[in-house]
Design a protein around this motif. Structure first.
Motif, mmCIF file in Angstrom:
data_model
loop_
_atom_site.group_PDB
_atom_site.id
_atom_site.type_symbol
_atom_site.label_atom_id
_atom_site.label_comp_id
_atom_site.label_asym_id
_atom_site.label_seq_id
_atom_site.Cartn_x
_atom_site.Cartn_y
_atom_site.Cartn_z
ATOM 1 N N VAL A 24 0.965 -1.328 -0.031
ATOM 2 C CA VAL A 24 0.113 0.033 0.094
ATOM 3 C C VAL A 24 0.883 1.204 -0.078
ATOM 4 C CG1 VAL A 24 -1.962 1.237 1.324
ATOM 5 C CG2 VAL A 24 -1.685 -1.340 1.354
ATOM 6 N N GLU A 25 0.814 1.921 -1.099
ATOM 7 C CA GLU A 25 1.798 2.862 -1.413
ATOM 8 C C GLU A 25 1.257 3.828 -2.432
ATOM 9 O OE1 GLU A 25 4.240 5.722 -1.406
ATOM 10 O OE2 GLU A 25 5.097 4.143 -0.204
ATOM 11 N N ASP A 26 1.162 5.226 -2.023
ATOM 12 C CA ASP A 26 0.618 6.244 -2.869
ATOM 13 C C ASP A 26 1.558 6.842 -4.088
ATOM 14 O OD1 ASP A 26 1.998 7.671 -0.979
ATOM 15 O OD2 ASP A 26 0.664 9.508 -1.305
ATOM 16 N N ASP A 27 2.877 6.699 -3.772
ATOM 17 C CA ASP A 27 3.767 6.971 -4.948
ATOM 18 C C ASP A 27 4.072 5.806 -5.913
ATOM 19 O OD1 ASP A 27 6.075 7.406 -6.441
ATOM 20 O OD2 ASP A 27 7.095 8.147 -4.811
ATOM 21 N N PRO A 28 3.530 6.225 -7.115
ATOM 22 C CA PRO A 28 3.145 5.052 -8.175
ATOM 23 C C PRO A 28 4.703 4.426 -8.490
ATOM 24 C CG PRO A 28 2.689 7.006 -9.160
ATOM 25 C CD PRO A 28 2.577 7.161 -7.494
ATOM 26 N N GLU A 29 5.667 5.370 -8.560
ATOM 27 C CA GLU A 29 6.773 4.822 -9.171
ATOM 28 C C GLU A 29 7.615 4.000 -8.025
ATOM 29 O OE1 GLU A 29 11.330 6.799 -10.768
ATOM 30 O OE2 GLU A 29 9.716 8.061 -10.407
ATOM 31 N N TRP A 30 7.524 4.360 -6.779
ATOM 32 C CA TRP A 30 8.124 3.472 -5.977
ATOM 33 C C TRP A 30 7.410 2.316 -5.550
ATOM 34 C CZ3 TRP A 30 12.134 2.174 -3.275
ATOM 35 C CH2 TRP A 30 12.326 1.657 -2.238
ATOM 36 N N ARG A 31 5.927 2.416 -5.636
ATOM 37 C CA ARG A 31 5.307 1.161 -5.453
ATOM 38 C C ARG A 31 5.601 0.049 -6.678
ATOM 39 N NH1 ARG A 31 0.509 3.606 -5.816
ATOM 40 N NH2 ARG A 31 -0.066 2.867 -8.039
ATOM 41 N N ASP A 32 5.933 0.629 -7.784
ATOM 42 C CA ASP A 32 5.972 -0.231 -9.080
ATOM 43 C C ASP A 32 7.539 -0.874 -8.765
ATOM 44 O OD1 ASP A 32 3.782 0.061 -10.197
ATOM 45 O OD2 ASP A 32 4.459 1.615 -11.674
ATOM 46 N N LEU A 33 8.304 -0.236 -8.273
ATOM 47 C CA LEU A 33 9.716 -0.794 -8.002
ATOM 48 C C LEU A 33 9.462 -1.810 -6.823
ATOM 49 C CD1 LEU A 33 11.894 2.469 -7.726
ATOM 50 C CD2 LEU A 33 12.132 0.606 -9.617
ATOM 51 N N VAL A 34 8.827 -1.545 -5.896
ATOM 52 C CA VAL A 34 8.689 -2.671 -4.809
ATOM 53 C C VAL A 34 7.947 -3.809 -5.330
ATOM 54 C CG1 VAL A 34 7.604 -3.011 -2.626
ATOM 55 C CG2 VAL A 34 8.660 -0.789 -2.836
ATOM 56 N N VAL A 35 7.066 -3.526 -5.914
ATOM 57 C CA VAL A 35 6.186 -4.903 -6.567
ATOM 58 C C VAL A 35 7.068 -5.671 -7.330
ATOM 59 C CG1 VAL A 35 4.245 -5.573 -8.222
ATOM 60 C CG2 VAL A 35 4.002 -3.521 -6.563
ATOM 61 N N ASP A 36 7.859 -5.176 -8.312
ATOM 62 C CA ASP A 36 8.613 -5.935 -9.208
ATOM 63 C C ASP A 36 9.781 -6.495 -8.240
ATOM 64 O OD1 ASP A 36 7.294 -4.875 -11.370
ATOM 65 O OD2 ASP A 36 8.767 -3.263 -12.010
ATOM 66 N N GLU A 37 10.463 -5.771 -7.597
ATOM 67 C CA GLU A 37 11.435 -6.499 -6.744
ATOM 68 C C GLU A 37 10.963 -7.901 -5.806
ATOM 69 O OE1 GLU A 37 15.432 -7.043 -4.867
ATOM 70 O OE2 GLU A 37 14.657 -6.046 -6.677
ATOM 71 N N LEU A 38 9.573 -7.760 -5.294
ATOM 72 C CA LEU A 38 9.069 -8.803 -4.313
ATOM 73 C C LEU A 38 8.626 -10.126 -5.551
ATOM 74 C CD1 LEU A 38 7.006 -6.777 -1.773
ATOM 75 C CD2 LEU A 38 9.421 -7.532 -1.673
ATOM 76 N N GLU A 39 8.033 -9.568 -6.682
ATOM 77 C CA GLU A 39 7.592 -10.382 -7.674
ATOM 78 C C GLU A 39 9.025 -11.200 -8.000
ATOM 79 O OE1 GLU A 39 5.579 -8.524 -10.576
ATOM 80 O OE2 GLU A 39 3.526 -8.825 -9.730
ATOM 81 N N ARG A 40 10.298 -10.474 -8.400
ATOM 82 C CA ARG A 40 11.421 -11.217 -8.692
ATOM 83 C C ARG A 40 11.834 -12.142 -7.542
ATOM 84 N NH1 ARG A 40 16.935 -10.418 -8.487
ATOM 85 N NH2 ARG A 40 16.703 -8.434 -7.005
ATOM 86 N N HIS A 41 11.337 -12.166 -6.556
ATOM 87 C CA HIS A 41 11.758 -13.044 -5.166
ATOM 88 C C HIS A 41 10.672 -13.979 -5.046
ATOM 89 C CE1 HIS A 41 15.713 -11.181 -4.216
ATOM 90 N NE2 HIS A 41 15.060 -10.119 -4.425
ATOM 91 N N GLY A 42 9.672 -13.856 -5.902
ATOM 92 C CA GLY A 42 8.486 -15.083 -6.010
ATOM 93 C C GLY A 42 7.532 -14.903 -5.265
ATOM 94 N N ALA A 43 7.306 -13.623 -4.682
ATOM 95 C CA ALA A 43 5.895 -13.394 -3.721
ATOM 96 C C ALA A 43 4.973 -13.078 -5.046
ATOM 97 C CB ALA A 43 6.185 -11.929 -2.989
ATOM 98 N N VAL A 44 3.822 -13.233 -4.594
ATOM 99 C CA VAL A 44 2.557 -13.111 -5.275
ATOM 100 C C VAL A 44 2.055 -11.698 -4.672
ATOM 101 C CG1 VAL A 44 0.122 -13.547 -5.754
ATOM 102 C CG2 VAL A 44 1.879 -15.369 -5.193
ATOM 103 N N VAL A 45 2.021 -10.469 -5.476
ATOM 104 C CA VAL A 45 2.050 -9.017 -5.043
ATOM 105 C C VAL A 45 1.093 -8.324 -5.719
ATOM 106 C CG1 VAL A 45 3.353 -7.105 -4.608
ATOM 107 C CG2 VAL A 45 4.619 -9.243 -4.779
ATOM 108 N N ARG A 46 0.475 -7.497 -4.799
ATOM 109 C CA ARG A 46 -0.686 -6.422 -5.503
ATOM 110 C C ARG A 46 0.033 -5.048 -4.873
ATOM 111 N NH1 ARG A 46 -6.641 -9.029 -4.067
ATOM 112 N NH2 ARG A 46 -6.132 -10.997 -4.947
#
Length: 257
Positions: A24-46
């Motif tokens: 849950v993050e209102d900064d879209p750029e940072w949110r996308d970075l976090v989502v991409d990183e967690l997905e890279r490590h196997g998490a199922v992310v929203r």
């Protein structure tokens, strides 16, 4: 032999495989970075942009861990953490630029499992999520070792075998079939099961479902009940014993004649 402690941080992060993590993050750029990183490590992310949107997601689904920015439009992360801790045992990670000891104590007392200060390095977040998920799994395992099956919270007064089990997360039908509940479904049914045979008004149910009842669209309650009835019928082949009281609320009833 190489142990988990010897593994580099990036390899440790791969153990997020399958962990349902909502950011849950209102900064879209940072949110996308976090989502991409967690997905890279196997998490199922929203990625979610507000607490209000988080509550809408929780009305129909569950996650293992939620990563909450503290400063958000509308309801802030601290308030959300307090509400989530009351209704769920999900992991809660607060991320904020407020890094003083007092701020950290405030965040942890609000219900956070982990408090991370910005600027935040993504490998640190991955490692923190991995550690939290491991602790959560260990805690649940210890609980199961004490009692293999949690005591059911029965639908007292109905007498027909409907019950809540596993801390309220599972609805069991008289025919032995069960349904894993979402956060909102669990909250709704716990209220109804606490007073079988007693009409519960919409105001009471909405207050249980949301920390901001005035902002809660009453239509969402109707949608929640409708979806729950459909899911129960699909999972158990039986009708959920909840009656709609027009203009009043809902009633947990007995299906016995």
């Amino acid at each position: 032999m190489e142990t988990k402690r010897d593994l580099p941080l990036a390899d440790m992060g791969r153990q997020l495989q399958g962990v349902r993590t909502w950011v849950v993050e209102d900064d879209p750029e940072w949110r996308d970075l976090v989502v991409d990183e967690l997905e890279r490590h196997g998490a199922v992310v929203r990625g979610i942009d507000s607490v209000e949107a988080l509550y809408r997601e929780l009305a129909v689904d569950r996650c293992d861990i939620v990563v909450l920015d503290v400063v958000l439009p509308g309801e802030d992360g601290l308030s959300a953490a307090r509400h989530l801790r009351r209704i769920d045992d999900m992991g809660i990670v607060l991320v904020t630029g407020r890094s003083s000891a007092a701020d950290m104590a405030h965040g942890l007392s609000a219900g956070a499992d982990v408090y991370l200060a910005k600027p935040l390095e993504l490998p640190v977040l991955v490692a923190a999520l991995h550690s939290l998920h491991r602790r959560m799994a260990s805690r649940r395992g210890s609980t199961h070792a004490v009692a293999r099956e949690p005591a059911p919270v029965a639908a007292r007064g109905t007498g027909d075998g409907w019950s809540l089990r596993a801390g309220g997360w599972e609805l069991w039908a008289p025919n032995g079939r069960s349904l894993l509940l979402t956060v909102a479904e669990r909250t709704l049914l716990q209220e109804l099961f606490s007073a079988p045979g007693t009409p519960l008004g919409r105001a009471r149910l909405i207050a249980a479902l949301s920390p901001t009842p005035r902002d809660f669209d009453p239509h969402r309650l109707e949608v929640l009940v409708h979806r729950l009835r459909t899911r129960v019928r699909t999972a158990t082949d039986l009708a959920l014993p909840v009656r709609t009281l027009r203009g009043a609320g809902y009633l947990l009833v007995s299906t016995q004649s």
